[in-house]
Design an enzyme around this catalytic site. Structure first.
Site, short mmCIF file in Angstrom:
data_model
loop_
_atom_site.label_atom_id
_atom_site.label_comp_id
_atom_site.label_asym_id
_atom_site.label_seq_id
_atom_site.Cartn_x
_atom_site.Cartn_y
_atom_site.Cartn_z
N TYR A 153 0.81 -1.22 0.00
CA TYR A 153 0.00 0.00 0.00
C TYR A 153 0.84 1.26 0.00
O TYR A 153 0.31 2.36 -0.09
CB TYR A 153 -0.96 0.01 1.20
CG TYR A 153 -2.10 -0.94 0.99
CD1 TYR A 153 -1.88 -2.30 1.14
CD2 TYR A 153 -3.35 -0.50 0.59
CE1 TYR A 153 -2.90 -3.21 0.92
CE2 TYR A 153 -4.37 -1.40 0.37
CZ TYR A 153 -4.14 -2.75 0.54
OH TYR A 153 -5.15 -3.64 0.31
N LYS A 220 2.25 -14.84 4.55
CA LYS A 220 2.60 -15.75 3.46
C LYS A 220 4.13 -15.86 3.45
O LYS A 220 4.80 -15.66 2.43
CB LYS A 220 2.05 -15.17 2.15
CG LYS A 220 2.09 -16.09 0.96
CD LYS A 220 1.05 -17.19 0.99
CE LYS A 220 1.26 -18.13 -0.20
NZ LYS A 220 0.48 -19.36 -0.10
N ASP A 274 -3.25 -18.48 2.97
CA ASP A 274 -4.29 -19.21 2.22
C ASP A 274 -5.00 -20.21 3.14
O ASP A 274 -6.23 -20.34 3.12
CB ASP A 274 -3.71 -19.92 0.98
CG ASP A 274 -2.34 -20.52 1.21
OD1 ASP A 274 -1.70 -20.19 2.23
OD2 ASP A 274 -1.89 -21.33 0.38
N ASP A 298 -6.33 -6.64 4.66
CA ASP A 298 -7.42 -6.16 3.82
C ASP A 298 -8.33 -7.34 3.46
O ASP A 298 -9.55 -7.30 3.63
CB ASP A 298 -6.80 -5.54 2.55
CG ASP A 298 -7.81 -4.72 1.78
OD1 ASP A 298 -8.95 -4.56 2.25
OD2 ASP A 298 -7.44 -4.23 0.69
#
Ligand code: NAP
Length: 409
Positions: A153, A220, A274, A298
């Protein structure tokens, strides 16, 4: 609590110090904003009065922002408004239209940057009666701490055919022997230690203060080792070094406690993003406080929101070490403006969160219980009544119902 004459809340890493008569600037917002903000304020005031019998009271201070301010002062965010918010460090905010055209400073962005509101916080708890897609939505009670200032971002990226992308490609090739396809856009993903650790502290402190049972870092890191993987490692470092007496890691849980949670401790663990996104659906009871870098945060905020069936009832906050902004997750829903039909629950939930951060948890609990009662008795606004097949209350009537529920609690 010692009084200060302006009613300024003192923020800070060790928690907020709220005077008994804090001044809280607020703005009604655009569209349905005035109706839902007025409704929420009346319920918040009733809960504070009920909880503290007049010993504590919020002094609301209206500030101009949005379309009205634009008409009156030629700007959607007058300097006076910004100065007042900076002085008190806090704002309770109705939704604002995102204006089209140039030259407008968004209140959200301006405050987030000037007050360094680095944590985006969204509690998601199922309310009996909502039309959830889950079989057992009662198991959903999570709060997401999303890092707000770092990660992709930061907006450092270039189109594939730009001079900048070409320079980056050349640099990577000549300095590091890395080849990037000539038709690839390029983005940079910075994740820093200081930014990671300050939000980790806030999330753990919240978990401790509010008797939460676990904190899960969503990352991740198996793929992005030095950004998301580092986020996880730096979070563990804070957890084990600074909160070792309050938390136990999953590894310790099994190596030292045979899988039995010791009394009074908070479980600190991590999950790959995930896996986490599927587990919050299949095993929502395992997740409580969720700590995530910006992009994961988000995704997971909205995914958690969807679990309870209606993101229109969610509130949230942007919080830093020097201040905070509380608002509903939804926008101005202009088609419902002025019709006394909008649901004030999103901004009310933001108010409940604000009271929690102020340390006025007794008042926050009264709001939570009043909302539960309303849902149980199927006293709802039209957005929810249509799923329940019951007659809807107007915004004002719903607010009055909640005020009465708080008073008679
Ligand atoms: P929205 O205002 O959230 O409304 C989308 C739909 O959600 C509405 O049409 C309505 O759905 C439902 N809804 C939202 N809040 C509701 C409430 N309190 N009670 C009942 N129904 C509600 O999203 P949008 O239409 O995309 O955005 C409108 C404006 O709000 C834009 O200018 C946007 O930039 C702004 N916005 C501001 C903020 C903020 O200030 N933080 C956040 C988001 C959007 P149904 O049509 O199904 O009844």
């Amino acid at each position: 609590m010692e009084e200060n004459k302006d009613g300024i809340i003192s923020f800070g890493k060790d928690g907020w110090k709220t005077p008994d008569n804090p001044t809280i600037p607020f703005t009604y917002g655009d569209g349905i904003g005035p109706e839902i903000t007025a409704a929420a304020k009346s319920i918040i005031d009733a809960s504070v009065e009920k909880a503290y019998g007049g010993k504590k009271k919020i002094n609301w201070l209206e500030v101009a922002a949005g379309e009205e301010a634009q008409k009156k002062y030629g700007t959607g965010l007058p300097d006076d408004t910004l100065e007042t918010i900076k002085k008190y460090g806090i704002i309770f905010k109705g939704p604002l239209t995102t204006p089209v055209g140039s030259g407008f400073r968004s209140l959200n962005v301006t405050l987030r940057v000037t007050m360094d509101l680095y944590a985006n916080i969204r509690p998601v708890k199922y309310i009996e009666g909502l039309d959830s897609p889950l079989k057992y939505p009662q198991k959903v009670d999570m709060i997401v701490f999303r890092e707000n200032t770092d990660d992709i971002y930061t907006g450092i990226e270039w189109p594939y055919n730009s001079a900048e992308a070409e320079k980056v490609r050349e640099f990577l090739k000549s300095s590091l022997d890395i080849t990037i396809d000539p038709d690839a856009g390029i983005g940079i993903k910075p994740i820093g230690k200081a930014k990671t650790q300050r939000i980790t502290r806030m999330a753990i402190k919240y978990a401790v203060d509010n008797n939460r049972k676990s904190i899960t870092v969503m990352h991740k890191g198996n793929i992005m080792k030095y950004t998301e993987g580092a986020f996880k490692d730096w979070a563990y470092e804070v957890a084990t070094k600074e909160f070792g007496d309050k938390i136990i890691t999953e590894e310790e849980l099994y190596s030292k406690h045979g899988g039995q949670m010791p009394e009074g401790k908070i479980l600190f663990n991590d999950r790959i993003a995930d896996n986490m996104l599927q587990q919050i659906i299949t095993k929502p009871e395992l997740y409580d406080v969720i700590l995530a870098p910006n992009l994961n945060g988000d995704y997971v905020s909205d995914a958690c929101g969807a679990l309870i069936g209606d993101i229109g009832v969610l509130g949230g906050a942007n919080i830093g070490d020097n201040g905070a902004m509380f608002e509903a997750a939804h926008g101005t829903a202009p088609k419902y403006a002025g019709k006394n039909v909008a649901n004030p629950m999103g901004i009310l939930k933001a108010g409940e969160l604000m009271l929690t951060f102020m340390g006025w948890t007794e008042a926050a609990d009264l709001i939570s219980k009043a909302v539960e009662k309303a849902m149980k008795e199927r006293k709802v606004t039209s957005d929810i009544a249509r799923f329940m097949g019951v007659d809807a209350l107007g915004t004002k009537e719903f607010a009055q119902y909640l005020v009465d529920a708080v008073k008679s609690a």
